[in-house]
Scaffold this motif. Structure first.
Motif, mmCIF file in Angstrom:
data_model
loop_
_atom_site.group_PDB
_atom_site.id
_atom_site.type_symbol
_atom_site.label_atom_id
_atom_site.label_comp_id
_atom_site.label_asym_id
_atom_site.label_seq_id
_atom_site.Cartn_x
_atom_site.Cartn_y
_atom_site.Cartn_z
ATOM 1 N N VAL A 82 -5.260 -5.074 -2.699
ATOM 2 C CA VAL A 82 -3.960 -4.502 -3.072
ATOM 3 C C VAL A 82 -3.222 -5.492 -3.985
ATOM 4 O O VAL A 82 -2.702 -5.133 -5.044
ATOM 5 C CB VAL A 82 -3.112 -4.178 -1.812
ATOM 6 N N SER A 86 -5.695 -0.879 4.650
ATOM 7 C CA SER A 86 -5.143 -2.237 4.776
ATOM 8 C C SER A 86 -4.101 -2.209 5.902
ATOM 9 O O SER A 86 -2.902 -2.277 5.656
ATOM 10 C CB SER A 86 -4.531 -2.705 3.453
ATOM 11 N N ASN A 89 0.861 -1.177 0.000
ATOM 12 C CA ASN A 89 0.000 0.000 0.000
ATOM 13 C C ASN A 89 0.907 1.240 0.000
ATOM 14 O O ASN A 89 2.043 1.181 -0.478
ATOM 15 C CB ASN A 89 -1.007 -0.054 1.169
ATOM 16 N N GLU A 90 0.450 2.351 0.560
ATOM 17 C CA GLU A 90 1.266 3.576 0.551
ATOM 18 C C GLU A 90 2.566 3.420 1.355
ATOM 19 O O GLU A 90 3.494 4.211 1.192
ATOM 20 C CB GLU A 90 0.475 4.759 1.110
ATOM 21 N N HIS A 92 -6.794 -5.817 1.923
ATOM 22 C CA HIS A 92 -5.420 -6.305 1.738
ATOM 23 C C HIS A 92 -5.326 -7.101 0.440
ATOM 24 O O HIS A 92 -4.453 -6.868 -0.400
ATOM 25 C CB HIS A 92 -4.984 -7.181 2.920
ATOM 26 N N THR A 116 -7.274 0.858 -4.434
ATOM 27 C CA THR A 116 -7.733 -0.335 -3.714
ATOM 28 C C THR A 116 -9.260 -0.354 -3.648
ATOM 29 O O THR A 116 -9.896 -1.378 -3.936
ATOM 30 C CB THR A 116 -7.148 -0.345 -2.286
ATOM 31 N N THR A 123 -3.562 3.193 6.723
ATOM 32 C CA THR A 123 -4.363 2.960 5.514
ATOM 33 C C THR A 123 -5.542 2.040 5.825
ATOM 34 O O THR A 123 -5.692 1.562 6.943
ATOM 35 C CB THR A 123 -3.517 2.283 4.409
ATOM 36 N N ASP A 144 -2.367 2.595 -4.087
ATOM 37 C CA ASP A 144 -2.874 3.504 -3.053
ATOM 38 C C ASP A 144 -4.336 3.191 -2.714
ATOM 39 O O ASP A 144 -4.963 2.329 -3.322
ATOM 40 C CB ASP A 144 -2.640 4.969 -3.448
ATOM 41 N N GLN A 145 -4.863 3.939 -1.721
ATOM 42 C CA GLN A 145 -6.180 3.565 -1.197
ATOM 43 C C GLN A 145 -7.299 3.768 -2.199
ATOM 44 O O GLN A 145 -8.254 2.996 -2.221
ATOM 45 C CB GLN A 145 -6.455 4.363 0.076
#
Ligand SMILES: *Cc1c(COP(=O)(O)O)cnc(C)c1O
Length: 463
Positions: free
Chosen positions: A390, A306, A282-283, A387, A369, A304, A365-366
């Motif tokens: 992602v 995740s 993720n980020e 998760h 996602t 985030t 990124d979110q």
């Protein structure tokens, strides 16, 4: 099979000693001296095995000093707690293959390793006439999976610190409704970082650690990685009779434990059997920056949707560095020392070329996602947890024609209802394991974020 440290500072030890040691006493991580290869003939024989039977075969290659009959008992009991007859089913949907790793007691893939590790610990302690008090800090998933792995075992107690009021409602329910004796949920008035700092400080008090037989079940334990190697081989074998001898995996990654298990599985399988191994972040993208441009430098942890991947220093990464750096423990020791000082590592051109051959990576990124969860649901009806989404985003973006893409589904979507609702407009239905927690009695102790208070609590309750 003998085990050694990535930093070269211990005498060779056996499997059972490596499991009980956890972190190597020289500060390094434990690895088998060699990774065994599995021939095509053997793989043919393994094709029709059940999941526990395959787990026995794979783990037996690494666990020389545990008799095979005993090992069978341990794996059979570990996977009997899973809700699906196949333990780890693969579902073909939306052009990919989702490997559902969430049928264990806490609905996340960590159960696969921790159900086994709980049995293994109990067995080894019993043999040695010893006991252990497990101590750990959690922001959610690991703590509940560890509690379910340890509860009800006669020679073990467990103390899990979580930040009071700061874990998700499902995670809090999962942990605090376990009211077995010797399971202690400590709700700390502070943040996850406070919890972690307290645990670290207590483990640093070697006298205290020895007196109360403190132990850990964190993701650096070799037995956890080993239990995860099994499902990569399992995933590969699902395609072994379809004329597709090559598969790819995409792995939502935090501490590098899961994807390192994939690296080991690839070494064991015939050349070319595992194509891409996609490391999706993720980020919190330090591992993505490393793989894509050799930039391994610490950043700030970003929260985030995740959360189990909100990690900067991936504790299993050193295991990969050992191979990348030509199995040279001095190089690893020097590298880790310099990383501790400067917060960064640098790599040569040749090394980066090797990295690019080992992994592909993408940071998701979110908004991407959420977009993937929404689109996947609209197009297929399948609900991804954030998760898994992602990993799926990366897998779809980098899929090679004709190579099955296996996406590791690391949690059930009902564990993260808020993120799912943002993406698809409704919460996912609760499976029985979550529904039955409602209204159950809960037990936890609220403590201030203070090392001495936690120590006092352990002194009073340790076995
Ligand atoms: C722990 C966890 C991860 C990250 O796994 P690592 O082995 O730390 O890379 C991903 N997804 C979920 C749901 C998790 O609980």
């Amino acid at each position: 099979m003998e085990y050694m440290s990535t930093r070269g500072g211990i005498e060779p030890i056996l499997f059972s000693q490596a499991v009980m040691m956890g972190l190597a006493t020289d500060g390094g991580l434990l690895l088998p001296r060699e990774i065994p290869h599995v021939s095509l003939d053997t793989l043919k024989e393994w094709r029709d095995l059940s999941y526990p039977q395959l787990a026995l075969e794979v783990i037996d290659l690494f666990a020389g000093d545990v008799p095979r009959e005993d090992l069978w008992d341990l794996v059979e009991r570990a996977y009997a707690t899973f809700d699906h007859s196949q333990v780890v089913p693969l579902v073909e949907v939306g052009g990919i293959h989702i490997m559902e790793l969430f049928y264990g007691p806490t609905l996340a893939f960590k159960d696969i390793a921790l159900q086994f590790l709980g049995n293994l610990f109990e067995y080894l302690l019993d043999k040695a006439g010893d006991r252990v008090n497990i101590l750990g800090a959690t922001s959610g998933d690991t703590g509940s999976a560890a509690i379910y792995g340890v509860k009800g075992r006669k020679n073990m107690a467990i103390f899990i610190l979580h930040p009071y009021g700061k874990v998700s409602p499902v995670q809090e329910f999962q942990m605090t409704t376990v009211t077995d004796p010797r399971v202690y949920n400590l709700a700390i008035k502070g943040t996850f970082d406070d919890c972690q700092a307290i645990v670290k400080e207590i483990f640093g008090d070697l006298g205290f650690k020895e007196r109360y037989r403190l132990g850990a079940v964190n993701s650096i334990n070799w037995a956890r990685v080993l239990a995860q190697v099994v499902y990569y081989i399992w995933g590969y074998l699902r395609f072994a009779d379809t004329g597709s001898p090559k598969v790819a995996f995409t792995v939502p990654t935090g501490n590098f434990g899961n994807i390192f298990a994939g690296f080991v599985a690839r070494e064991m399988l015939p050349e070319g059997a595992v194509g891409q191994l996609i490391l999706a972040t993720n980020e919190n993208d330090i591992l993505y920056r490393f793989i894509s441009r050799g930039d391994y430098s610490l950043g700030q942890v970003i929260s985030t949707i995740s959360p189990s991947m909100d990690i900067q220093v991936a504790s299993n990464f050193e295991r990969y560095l050992y191979y990348l750096w030509g199995k040279d423990p001095l190089r690893v020791r020097e590298g880790m020392r310099s990383f501790k000082k400067t917060g960064r590592l640098t790599f040569s051109k040749e090394e980066l070329k090797q990295v690019a051959g080992d992994f592909t990576s993408m940071a998701v990124d979110q908004s991407q996602t959420l977009e993937t969860i929404g689109r996947f649901y609209r197009e297929t009806g399948y609900i991804l947890d954030p998760h898994t989404a992602v990993g799926v985003t990366a897998g779809l973006a980098m899929k090679e024609e004709g190579v099955p893409m296996i996406c590791l589904a690391t949690a059930h979507p009902a564990k993260f209802p808020d993120a799912v609702k943002r993406a698809i407009g409704t919460e996912p239905p609760n499976p029985p394991r979550i529904a039955e927690l409602e209204g159950k009695k809960r037990r936890f102790e609220i403590l201030p974020a203070h090392v001495n208070k936690v120590k006092e609590y352990i002194e009073e309750h340790a076995i």
